[in-house]
Design a protein around this motif. Structure first.
Motif, short mmCIF file in Angstrom:
data_model
loop_
_atom_site.label_atom_id
_atom_site.label_comp_id
_atom_site.label_asym_id
_atom_site.label_seq_id
_atom_site.Cartn_x
_atom_site.Cartn_y
_atom_site.Cartn_z
N SER A 23 -0.25 -5.57 24.23
CA SER A 23 -0.52 -6.96 23.87
C SER A 23 -0.54 -7.95 25.02
N HIS A 24 0.12 -7.65 26.11
CA HIS A 24 0.26 -8.62 27.19
C HIS A 24 -0.22 -8.04 28.52
N PRO A 25 -0.87 -8.87 29.35
CA PRO A 25 -1.31 -8.39 30.66
C PRO A 25 -0.16 -8.17 31.63
N ASP A 26 1.01 -8.71 31.30
CA ASP A 26 2.21 -8.55 32.14
C ASP A 26 3.33 -7.95 31.29
N VAL A 106 1.00 -20.21 25.27
CA VAL A 106 -0.01 -19.16 25.12
C VAL A 106 -0.96 -19.22 26.30
N ARG A 107 -1.29 -18.06 26.83
CA ARG A 107 -2.24 -18.01 27.94
C ARG A 107 -3.56 -18.65 27.55
N GLU A 108 -4.18 -19.30 28.52
CA GLU A 108 -5.49 -19.91 28.29
C GLU A 108 -6.51 -18.85 27.83
N SER A 109 -6.40 -17.64 28.34
CA SER A 109 -7.35 -16.58 28.00
C SER A 109 -7.07 -15.93 26.64
N ASN A 110 -5.95 -16.24 26.02
CA ASN A 110 -5.57 -15.62 24.74
C ASN A 110 -6.07 -16.46 23.57
N LEU A 111 -7.39 -16.46 23.37
CA LEU A 111 -7.98 -17.26 22.31
C LEU A 111 -7.51 -16.80 20.93
N ALA A 112 -7.37 -15.50 20.73
CA ALA A 112 -6.90 -15.00 19.44
C ALA A 112 -5.50 -15.53 19.11
N GLY A 113 -4.63 -15.57 20.11
CA GLY A 113 -3.29 -16.11 19.91
C GLY A 113 -3.31 -17.60 19.61
N GLN A 114 -4.16 -18.34 20.30
CA GLN A 114 -4.28 -19.78 20.06
C GLN A 114 -4.77 -20.05 18.64
N LEU A 115 -5.79 -19.31 18.21
CA LEU A 115 -6.35 -19.52 16.87
C LEU A 115 -5.36 -19.10 15.78
N PHE A 122 0.37 -24.83 14.13
CA PHE A 122 0.74 -25.25 15.48
C PHE A 122 -0.37 -26.12 16.05
N TRP A 123 0.03 -27.01 16.97
CA TRP A 123 -0.90 -27.88 17.69
C TRP A 123 -0.71 -27.67 19.18
N ALA A 124 -1.81 -27.72 19.92
CA ALA A 124 -1.71 -27.70 21.38
C ALA A 124 -1.27 -29.09 21.81
N THR A 125 -0.15 -29.16 22.52
CA THR A 125 0.40 -30.46 22.90
C THR A 125 0.35 -30.71 24.41
N GLY A 126 -0.11 -29.71 25.15
CA GLY A 126 -0.19 -29.88 26.60
C GLY A 126 -0.49 -28.57 27.28
N THR A 127 -0.51 -28.61 28.58
CA THR A 127 -0.72 -27.40 29.38
C THR A 127 0.39 -27.30 30.43
N THR A 128 0.55 -26.09 30.93
CA THR A 128 1.52 -25.86 32.00
C THR A 128 0.98 -24.79 32.94
N ASP A 129 1.27 -24.93 34.21
CA ASP A 129 0.93 -23.87 35.16
C ASP A 129 2.18 -23.18 35.67
N ASP A 130 3.32 -23.42 35.01
CA ASP A 130 4.59 -22.84 35.42
C ASP A 130 4.89 -21.50 34.76
N GLU A 131 4.24 -21.19 33.65
CA GLU A 131 4.61 -20.02 32.85
C GLU A 131 3.98 -18.73 33.35
N PHE A 132 2.71 -18.79 33.76
CA PHE A 132 1.97 -17.60 34.16
C PHE A 132 1.50 -17.75 35.60
N ASP A 133 1.49 -16.66 36.33
CA ASP A 133 1.13 -16.71 37.75
C ASP A 133 -0.35 -17.04 37.97
N ASP A 134 -1.21 -16.54 37.07
CA ASP A 134 -2.63 -16.55 37.36
C ASP A 134 -3.49 -17.45 36.47
N GLU A 135 -2.89 -18.18 35.53
CA GLU A 135 -3.69 -19.03 34.67
C GLU A 135 -2.83 -20.09 33.98
#
Length: 161
Positions: A23-26, A106-115, A122-135
Motif C-alpha cells: 500500500s505504501h511506497p515507503d 495523504v500523499r499528493e500522488s495518492n488520489l485514491a486515498g484522497q477520494l 474529510f476535507w483538504a485543509t492544507g498542504t505540508t512538505d514535512d511528512e514525505f521526502d519526495d512530495e
C-alpha cells in the motif's frame, strides 16, 4: 463480508507488514511498527474479515483529535468497506472521548486515498512538505458535524472554543 476490529496484536504483524508494503511506497518493517506503537498515545488497530487481517491503522490520540499515522487495506479486499469500517470506528470514538476531529496526511500522488477520505467526509485543509521526502502531502480533516445530535450535545458541555 463480516468485518471486525481489534487492538493490533503481535500475531498480526506479518500480515500488517505485507499489507503496508502493498500500500505504501515507503513500507514499514515490523521493527518500525513496534517502535511507532511504543510512542506515547499511539494506538494500533487491526481489521479482520473472519480470522484474517485485511487492514490496519495506527493513530495518535491528542486532546481534541485523532491523527491517523498509517492506514492500509489489503489489495484483495479494497472497495469492500474495510476502510469505511476503520473510519467509522474512529468516528465512534470521537464522541465517546469528547474529541472533535480526525486528521491525516495523504500523499499528493495518492488520489485514491484522497477520494476515499473525501467520501468519508474529510476535507483538504492544507498542504505540508514535512511528512514525505519526495512530495507534498495534503492535510485531510474530518470534523464532528453540528447536526450530529450526540456529538453536538457533548460539545455543548465540554467544548472550550
Amino acid at each position: 463480508m463480516d468485518i471486525t476490529t481489534r487492538w493490533l496484536m503481535n500475531q498480526d504483524f506479518s500480515k500488517v507488514v505485507q499489507i503496508d508494503s502493498e500500500s505504501h511506497p515507503d513500507p514499514w518493517s515490523k521493527d518500525d511498527i513496534v517502535e511507532h506503537l511504543c510512542q506515547r498515545s499511539v494506538i494500533g488497530m487491526s481489521v479482520l474479515a473472519g480470522e484474517t487481517v485485511v487492514g490496519f491503522m495506527t493513530y495518535t490520540i491528542f486532546r481534541h483529535s485523532f491523527h491517523v499515522n498509517r492506514m492500509a487495506v489489503a489489495l484483495g479486499v479494497r472497495r469492500r468497506g474495510v476502510g469505511t469500517v476503520m473510519v467509522g470506528r474512529l468516528r465512534e470514538k470521537l464522541s465517546q472521548q469528547r474529541r472533535r476531529s480526525i486528521v491525516t496526511i495523504v500523499r499528493e500522488s495518492n488520489l485514491a486515498g484522497q477520494l476515499f477520505l473525501q467520501r468519508q467526509g474529510f476535507w483538504a485543509t492544507g498542504t505540508t512538505d514535512d511528512e514525505f521526502d519526495d512530495e507534498l502531502g495534503y492535510i485531510m480533516r474530518y470534523d464532528v458535524c453540528d447536526d450530529d445530535p450526540v456529538a453536538s450535545r457533548i460539545a455543548k458541555y465540554f467544548s472550550h472554543t
